[in-house]
Design a protein around this motif. Structure first.
Motif, PDB file in Angstrom:
ATOM      1  N   HIS A   1       0.816  -0.941   0.009  1.00  0.00           N
ATOM      2  CA  HIS A   1       0.052  -0.002   0.079  1.00  0.00           C
ATOM      3  C   HIS A   1       1.003   1.322   0.166  1.00  0.00           C
ATOM      4  O   HIS A   1       1.496   1.537   0.992  1.00  0.00           O
ATOM      5  CB  HIS A   1      -1.042  -0.018   1.206  1.00  0.00           C
ATOM      6  CG  HIS A   1      -2.105   1.010   1.192  1.00  0.00           C
ATOM      7  ND1 HIS A   1      -3.423   0.572   1.341  1.00  0.00           N
ATOM      8  CD2 HIS A   1      -2.179   2.369   1.096  1.00  0.00           C
ATOM      9  CE1 HIS A   1      -4.056   1.754   1.100  1.00  0.00           C
ATOM     10  NE2 HIS A   1      -3.484   2.856   0.949  1.00  0.00           N
ATOM     11  N   ALA A   2       1.099   2.014  -1.079  1.00  0.00           N
ATOM     12  CA  ALA A   2       1.509   3.324  -1.261  1.00  0.00           C
ATOM     13  C   ALA A   2       1.034   4.374  -0.510  1.00  0.00           C
ATOM     14  O   ALA A   2      -0.235   4.624  -0.402  1.00  0.00           O
ATOM     15  CB  ALA A   2       1.707   3.519  -2.603  1.00  0.00           C
ATOM     16  N   LEU A   3       1.821   5.134   0.423  1.00  0.00           N
ATOM     17  CA  LEU A   3       1.399   6.503   0.849  1.00  0.00           C
ATOM     18  C   LEU A   3       2.042   7.593   0.364  1.00  0.00           C
ATOM     19  O   LEU A   3       3.481   7.652   0.406  1.00  0.00           O
ATOM     20  CB  LEU A   3       1.467   6.170   2.384  1.00  0.00           C
ATOM     21  CG  LEU A   3       1.011   7.270   3.256  1.00  0.00           C
ATOM     22  CD1 LEU A   3      -0.633   7.107   3.189  1.00  0.00           C
ATOM     23  CD2 LEU A   3       1.441   7.072   4.793  1.00  0.00           C
ATOM     24  N   MET A   4       1.519   8.231  -0.134  1.00  0.00           N
ATOM     25  CA  MET A   4       2.193   9.470  -1.071  1.00  0.00           C
ATOM     26  C   MET A   4       1.560  10.635  -0.774  1.00  0.00           C
ATOM     27  O   MET A   4       0.575  10.982  -0.408  1.00  0.00           O
ATOM     28  CB  MET A   4       1.984   9.281  -2.589  1.00  0.00           C
ATOM     29  CG  MET A   4       2.860   8.262  -3.097  1.00  0.00           C
ATOM     30  SD  MET A   4       3.017   8.398  -5.082  1.00  0.00           S
ATOM     31  CE  MET A   4       4.405   9.382  -5.051  1.00  0.00           C
ATOM     32  N   GLY A   5       2.599  11.921  -0.827  1.00  0.00           N
ATOM     33  CA  GLY A   5       2.109  13.099  -0.411  1.00  0.00           C
ATOM     34  C   GLY A   5       3.255  14.129  -0.588  1.00  0.00           C
ATOM     35  O   GLY A   5       4.518  13.651  -0.565  1.00  0.00           O
TER      36      GLY A   5
ATOM     37  N   ARG B   1      -2.535  15.068   1.499  1.00  0.00           N
ATOM     38  CA  ARG B   1      -2.138  16.532   1.025  1.00  0.00           C
ATOM     39  C   ARG B   1      -2.609  17.438   2.389  1.00  0.00           C
ATOM     40  O   ARG B   1      -3.817  17.349   2.672  1.00  0.00           O
ATOM     41  CB  ARG B   1      -2.948  17.248  -0.261  1.00  0.00           C
ATOM     42  CG  ARG B   1      -2.547  18.334  -0.564  1.00  0.00           C
ATOM     43  CD  ARG B   1      -3.221  18.713  -2.024  1.00  0.00           C
ATOM     44  NE  ARG B   1      -4.429  19.298  -1.959  1.00  0.00           N
ATOM     45  CZ  ARG B   1      -5.173  18.826  -2.659  1.00  0.00           C
ATOM     46  NH1 ARG B   1      -4.870  17.825  -3.623  1.00  0.00           N
ATOM     47  NH2 ARG B   1      -6.573  19.122  -2.673  1.00  0.00           N
ATOM     48  N   ASP B   2      -1.535  18.321   3.023  1.00  0.00           N
ATOM     49  CA  ASP B   2      -1.920  19.321   3.768  1.00  0.00           C
ATOM     50  C   ASP B   2      -2.444  18.634   4.978  1.00  0.00           C
ATOM     51  O   ASP B   2      -3.434  19.195   5.426  1.00  0.00           O
ATOM     52  CB  ASP B   2      -2.793  20.478   3.461  1.00  0.00           C
ATOM     53  CG  ASP B   2      -2.083  21.170   2.173  1.00  0.00           C
ATOM     54  OD1 ASP B   2      -0.734  21.370   2.146  1.00  0.00           O
ATOM     55  OD2 ASP B   2      -2.863  21.852   1.238  1.00  0.00           O
TER      56      ASP B   2
ATOM     57  N   GLY C   1      -2.204  19.424  -5.861  1.00  0.00           N
ATOM     58  CA  GLY C   1      -3.581  20.393  -5.961  1.00  0.00           C
ATOM     59  C   GLY C   1      -3.385  21.029  -7.200  1.00  0.00           C
ATOM     60  O   GLY C   1      -4.245  22.087  -7.692  1.00  0.00           O
ATOM     61  N   ARG C   2      -2.677  20.968  -8.145  1.00  0.00           N
ATOM     62  CA  ARG C   2      -2.448  21.544  -9.357  1.00  0.00           C
ATOM     63  C   ARG C   2      -1.763  20.533 -10.523  1.00  0.00           C
ATOM     64  O   ARG C   2      -1.354  19.374 -10.140  1.00  0.00           O
ATOM     65  CB  ARG C   2      -1.546  22.812  -9.268  1.00  0.00           C
ATOM     66  CG  ARG C   2      -0.045  22.233  -8.878  1.00  0.00           C
ATOM     67  CD  ARG C   2       0.798  23.725  -8.491  1.00  0.00           C
ATOM     68  NE  ARG C   2       2.314  23.306  -8.572  1.00  0.00           N
ATOM     69  CZ  ARG C   2       2.632  22.755  -7.426  1.00  0.00           C
ATOM     70  NH1 ARG C   2       1.982  22.714  -6.378  1.00  0.00           N
ATOM     71  NH2 ARG C   2       4.100  22.502  -7.330  1.00  0.00           N
TER      72      ARG C   2
END
Length: 496
Positions: A31-35, A213-214, A237-238
């Motif tokens: 399970h990947a966790l990205m940010g 994100r955030d 977010g973009r």
């Protein structure tokens, strides 16, 4: 093991790090966790294993609410954590590091060394690790230390293994070895939580991805139902149109030249040139001697034979201080131990190599220093409440930005970057690449050591491949490919 983290909140003082994160992990998943850096990924995992206490929310494991008092309790329960910042005892041997506080003993209460060696050899064979067990761990490269940490986690017989940037310091060959181990663990029902900024890793080895994100969980999707651009958009977010910015190098005269540089039993007869405005990429496998060559040029590792020229003038660099005064900067691969003073503020770290420029008659002009630091914090978009924040309280990626900022500040003629985007998210990587382009546009010469072949191919004007302490070949940007680089890195020859 089934894990559900529900509505997790965490703040450090006024800094809200997690604001309602949900994460469901199923048995046997990768399970990947990205940010982005600072999104809260590592903090969330630190809460899971009991390193931090959550402010709000629940953790449910196999249907029961669970909280661990400390990481040791989590490990005993079957959850192991391989941290991004390595927990190596440098004065101990590799073998001793593998068994810290877990040494098997004989019936007479003595440490069972032969059993330790047998267990260590079995794990090292699985990972194809060839590091001598009697070697001091502090003498291992960062990549070798990473492999030691991975082996140590595998020895716990964990049901869940959290890997935080496990391949950041590894070369392509070592990464493939690790992936083979992960696939074997998955078949045995072990769950992997995989934190990484390397998109290649995520789409190669992971089944599911959760994007943060955030301080919030934004989305969870099967890997097969998403793509690179969609993941980036959710993270930042973009839209991020291109991974690497366009390079239009304007090359000038030779600024750095190395002729027959040799350190006995480390590397030999290394020769290359770097022109103003040029990025020379240095590729090769772990242990090939890439970092050792750069450390010698910067005056870190003692005596050498051969010649170094800066702006056509022959120099003999005996210390980093001398290198800095010649206009050479060095962003080390080991930001934790060599790149930063972790207990110093961001301001003090950034200003450290440039203090002479703010000092008159032994008095620091604090206004000029503050303005200079704030400018670099803004330019590199370092996420912090204040320039007075201690470096140790930043995320790994923001720590890396501080290291880069401090060396940019000296106005270098030559900038050596050793794994410049290690542990840095995709948005921040793009910012670093754009900064590299800005520097070369101003005539700065860059030497970039990287284990990420896409980075070498995407940013280098010329590529040198190191194999067993020697330059195995040189490839121009137009001719380069991953296959050619790996052929040279593994001792092969082109055009055979």
């Amino acid at each position: 093991m089934q894990i559900s983290m529900n509505n997790i909140h965490k703040a450090f003082g006024k800094n809200k790090v997690l604001e309602g994160v949900n994460l469901d992990i199923h048995e046997g998943q990768v399970h990947a966790l990205m940010g982005e850096n600072g999104a809260g990924k590592s903090t969330l995992m630190n809460i899971l294993v009991g390193l931090h206490k959550k402010d709000k929310g629940t953790i449910v494991i196999d249907g029961e609410e669970k909280t661990f008092a400390d990481p040791k309790k989590a490990e005993d329960f079957g959850i192991a954590f391989i941290h991004q910042e390595l927990n190596i005892w440098p004065e101990l041997t590799v073998l001793e590091n593998l068994f810290v506080n877990k040494e098997p003993v004989t019936p007479f209460g003595l440490i069972h060394t032969s059993k330790m060696k047998a267990i260590a050899k079995e794990q090292f064979d699985k990972l194809s690790i060839s590091i001598p067990l009697h070697m001091e761990a502090g003498k291992c490269s960062v990549g070798e230390q990473q492999m030691i940490e991975i082996a140590k986690a595998l020895m716990t017989d964990a049901k869940v293994i959290i890997m935080d940037e496990p391949t950041a310091a590894l070369t392509e060959r070592e990464i493939q070895k690790l992936f083979n181990v992960i696939r074997s663990l998955q078949k045995a029902g072990v769950t992997i939580i995989y934190i990484s900024h390397r998109m290649e890793d995520i789409f190669t080895i992971c089944d599911t991805i959760t994007v943060m994100r955030d301080g919030r969980s934004v989305d969870t999707s099967p890997i097969a139902e998403t793509n690179f651009n969609e993941v980036v958009r959710k993270m930042v977010g973009r839209e991020l149109k291109d991974r690497f910015p366009t390079r239009e190098a304007k090359l000038g005269d030779t600024v750095l030249e190395v002729q027959n540089l040799t350190r006995k039993d480390v590397f030999q007869n290394v020769s290359f040139k770097v022109r103003s405005g040029e990025i020379v990429g240095i590729a090769g496998l772990m242990g090939a001697g890439r970092t050792e060559i750069m450390r010698t040029i910067f005056g870190l590792d003692g005596k050498y034979t051969g010649d170094i020229f800066v702006n056509g003038q022959k120099v003999f660099i005996k210390s980093p201080d001398q290198a800095v005064r010649l206009g050479v900067g060095f962003i080390t691969e080991d930001r934790k131990d060599e790149g930063l003073v972790l207990d110093f503020s961001i301001k003090d770290n950034i200003a450290l190599p440039s203090l002479f420029s703010f000092t008159q008659k032994a008095i620091i002009n604090e206004k000029s220093e503050r303005e200079y630091v704030e400018l670099l914090i803004k330019r590199l978009t370092i996420k912090t409440e204040s320039a007075q924040t201690k470096a140790k309280n930043l995320s790994g990626g923001n720590q890396q930005k501080v290291v880069i900022a401090k060396w940019i500040g000296i106005g270098p003629k030559v900038l050596i970057l050793d794994e410049p985007t290690r542990g840095v998210d995709v948005g921040a990587k793009r910012e670093i690449y754009e900064l590299m382009n800005e520097l070369t546009d101003r005539g700065v010469s860059i030497v970039m050591v990287s284990s990420e072949l896409p980075e070498i191919l995407g940013m280098s004007d010329n590529i040198l491949v190191v194999h067993e302490g020697m330059i195995a070949g040189e490839i121009t940007r137009d001719e380069a490919s991953q296959e050619k680089i790996m052929t040279l890195a593994t001792g092969g020859h082109l055009n055979e």
